[in-house]
Design a protein around this motif. Sequence first.
Motif, PDB file in Angstrom:
ATOM      1  N   LYS A   4      -3.602  -8.737   2.840  1.00  0.00           N
ATOM      2  CA  LYS A   4      -4.734  -8.133   3.531  1.00  0.00           C
ATOM      3  C   LYS A   4      -4.657  -6.618   3.460  1.00  0.00           C
ATOM      4  O   LYS A   4      -5.668  -5.936   3.237  1.00  0.00           O
ATOM      5  CB  LYS A   4      -4.748  -8.585   4.999  1.00  0.00           C
ATOM      6  N   VAL A   5      -3.455  -6.076   3.630  1.00  0.00           N
ATOM      7  CA  VAL A   5      -3.274  -4.626   3.549  1.00  0.00           C
ATOM      8  C   VAL A   5      -3.585  -4.140   2.135  1.00  0.00           C
ATOM      9  O   VAL A   5      -4.299  -3.146   1.939  1.00  0.00           O
ATOM     10  CB  VAL A   5      -1.842  -4.224   3.947  1.00  0.00           C
ATOM     11  N   ALA A   6      -3.075  -4.840   1.151  1.00  0.00           N
ATOM     12  CA  ALA A   6      -3.300  -4.450  -0.237  1.00  0.00           C
ATOM     13  C   ALA A   6      -4.784  -4.474  -0.587  1.00  0.00           C
ATOM     14  O   ALA A   6      -5.292  -3.585  -1.284  1.00  0.00           O
ATOM     15  CB  ALA A   6      -2.520  -5.383  -1.168  1.00  0.00           C
ATOM     16  N   GLU A   7      -5.486  -5.478  -0.083  1.00  0.00           N
ATOM     17  CA  GLU A   7      -6.923  -5.591  -0.350  1.00  0.00           C
ATOM     18  C   GLU A   7      -7.690  -4.426   0.271  1.00  0.00           C
ATOM     19  O   GLU A   7      -8.543  -3.806  -0.396  1.00  0.00           O
ATOM     20  CB  GLU A   7      -7.445  -6.913   0.201  1.00  0.00           C
ATOM     21  N   LEU A   8      -7.394  -4.117   1.527  1.00  0.00           N
ATOM     22  CA  LEU A   8      -8.096  -3.026   2.195  1.00  0.00           C
ATOM     23  C   LEU A   8      -7.724  -1.682   1.577  1.00  0.00           C
ATOM     24  O   LEU A   8      -8.576  -0.807   1.407  1.00  0.00           O
ATOM     25  CB  LEU A   8      -7.771  -3.040   3.692  1.00  0.00           C
ATOM     26  N   LYS A   9      -6.462  -1.517   1.255  1.00  0.00           N
ATOM     27  CA  LYS A   9      -6.016  -0.271   0.624  1.00  0.00           C
ATOM     28  C   LYS A   9      -6.760  -0.050  -0.685  1.00  0.00           C
ATOM     29  O   LYS A   9      -7.210   1.064  -0.984  1.00  0.00           O
ATOM     30  CB  LYS A   9      -4.510  -0.305   0.386  1.00  0.00           C
TER      31      LYS A   9
END
Length: 245
Positions: A4-9
């Motif tokens: 999720k963090v990677a996607e938003l980043k």
Amino acid sequence: MESKVAELKQKIEDTLCPFGFEVYPFQVAWYNALLPTAFHLPLPGPTLAFLVLSTPAMFDRALKPFLHSYQLQPLTDPVDQCVAYHLGRVRESLPELQMDVITDYEHISGVCIHPRFGGWFAIRGVVLLPGIEVPDLPPTKPIDCVPTRTERITLLEGFNFHWRDWTYRDAVTPQERYSEEQKIYFSTPPAQRLALLGLAQPSEEPSSASSELLFTTLIPKRAKNPSRASGWLHPRVSRPVSPGP
């Protein structure tokens, strides 16, 4: 990094990085742990946030196209308005999320050194995402760019007492520095920057830039050649990376 963090980043980077910004995720708890309670962000510790930095490329890729596009719009502080515009684009790119944004002109930060740019960068803002918690996000230990006490004393003395000569920014050898145009702009007192850019309000008479200087984010110096600004808004000089803001 959590998916999720990677996607938003990635989404935030797609919006900001082409314009000379960098983005780094962190947990609110990491920030709060470094400060007295009075300065804590009032969010659960695992709340996801992103730090937004500007690199030397921001001046050409974001600010100049922004000024070219907004020549007929009211301008008070072009850099702050440009940063706010791009952070607003982040909000627009993620309409499904609750988002709070803290800009650099709403808080104070001390001297910071980037491992690749030295002092030739600026902290521009923080994107907070209330409701998104990432307790398993692993902390990233910052690179100690200025490891010795002697080097730190030299850096702080340069930052506090000799910021006019820009040398404190070379605490590490940077991959890129501000251009001469950029130095002139940030060395000009804020009240005179619109005149420097040829964007003085109709009721104002353009005046020549005067003295004093600013350290990285906000302390001015003399611009010695305001006439150079005439080309800053020209499309051939201010070519945007995309069709423009």
